[in-house]
Design a protein around this motif. Sequence first.
Motif, PDB file in Angstrom:
ATOM      1  N   PHE A 194       0.843  -1.198   0.000  1.00  0.00           N
ATOM      2  CA  PHE A 194       0.000   0.000   0.000  1.00  0.00           C
ATOM      3  C   PHE A 194       0.879   1.249   0.000  1.00  0.00           C
ATOM      4  CE2 PHE A 194      -2.211   3.437   2.198  1.00  0.00           C
ATOM      5  CZ  PHE A 194      -3.388   3.504   1.466  1.00  0.00           C
ATOM      6  N   ALA A 195       1.934   1.254   0.816  1.00  0.00           N
ATOM      7  CA  ALA A 195       2.853   2.394   0.865  1.00  0.00           C
ATOM      8  C   ALA A 195       3.552   2.574  -0.483  1.00  0.00           C
ATOM      9  CB  ALA A 195       3.884   2.190   1.969  1.00  0.00           C
ATOM     10  N   VAL A 198       1.195   4.153  -2.947  1.00  0.00           N
ATOM     11  CA  VAL A 198       1.078   5.588  -2.692  1.00  0.00           C
ATOM     12  C   VAL A 198       2.281   6.333  -3.254  1.00  0.00           C
ATOM     13  CG1 VAL A 198       1.040   7.353  -0.886  1.00  0.00           C
ATOM     14  CG2 VAL A 198      -0.403   5.328  -0.668  1.00  0.00           C
ATOM     15  N   LEU A 201       1.951   6.596  -6.952  1.00  0.00           N
ATOM     16  CA  LEU A 201       0.931   7.601  -7.269  1.00  0.00           C
ATOM     17  C   LEU A 201       1.491   9.015  -7.109  1.00  0.00           C
ATOM     18  CD1 LEU A 201      -2.048   8.314  -7.889  1.00  0.00           C
ATOM     19  CD2 LEU A 201      -2.475   8.196  -5.427  1.00  0.00           C
ATOM     20  N   VAL A 202       2.207   9.249  -6.023  1.00  0.00           N
ATOM     21  CA  VAL A 202       2.779  10.572  -5.769  1.00  0.00           C
ATOM     22  C   VAL A 202       3.809  10.923  -6.846  1.00  0.00           C
ATOM     23  CG1 VAL A 202       4.245  11.894  -4.200  1.00  0.00           C
ATOM     24  CG2 VAL A 202       2.352  10.539  -3.292  1.00  0.00           C
TER      25      VAL A 202
END
Length: 221
Positions: A194-195, A198, A201-202
């Motif tokens: 999950f990290a 993210v 995505l960032v």
Amino acid sequence: MFKYSFHWRQVWQALPDMLWGALITLEIAALAMILGTIIGVLLALAKRSNNRAFGAAASVWVEIARNTPALFQIYMVYFGLGSLGVRIDSYWALLLGITFNNAGYLCETFRGGFKAIPETQTRAARSLGMSAGRAMWHVVLPQMFRVVFYALTNQMVWSILMTSLGVVVGLTTDLTGVTQELNVRTFRTFEYFFAAAVLYLVIAKLFTLSARLLAARLFRY
């Protein structure tokens, strides 16, 4: 009943390693994009030329790159060449595989960009005494890259995401590779991936935003 226990503290502790992996991811994606752009321009010019051999070779490259999975292309570089005695490090196998894929897609993007530039631009440059090469370099290519700028942005984002395939050829230094290593040691699959998602995505959003700001500055007129 849902009883999963979240261990986010381990993720925070591993964040420096994941950020370093993100830098390796960006490095591979940027190199693959630069090389893919250079090759893509050459392929587009080959398809526009009157030389049938060059045009046929470019068409074969494009057809393979666009109509076979990127994973297979990376496999062929790493395992295929390895079976022929050519040993390639997983980093370079991933880089070459993504470059091959990028070049195929960008060739068609650039070919469309070239078609958007009126022939009168080249004729005007030649009438001023420029050679064909100088006219292409100073007149046609700058306008073509302006036309395809946003398509290049999308391809770069795709390259960033495609680096995650490096894990299948044993790459452990990029973001996905680091995440997988952490997962193997701790079995905290959800938290780490999950990290990582993210972070991907960032990275993609920051690059897209930067590209838009750059376009607003470069293409004001």
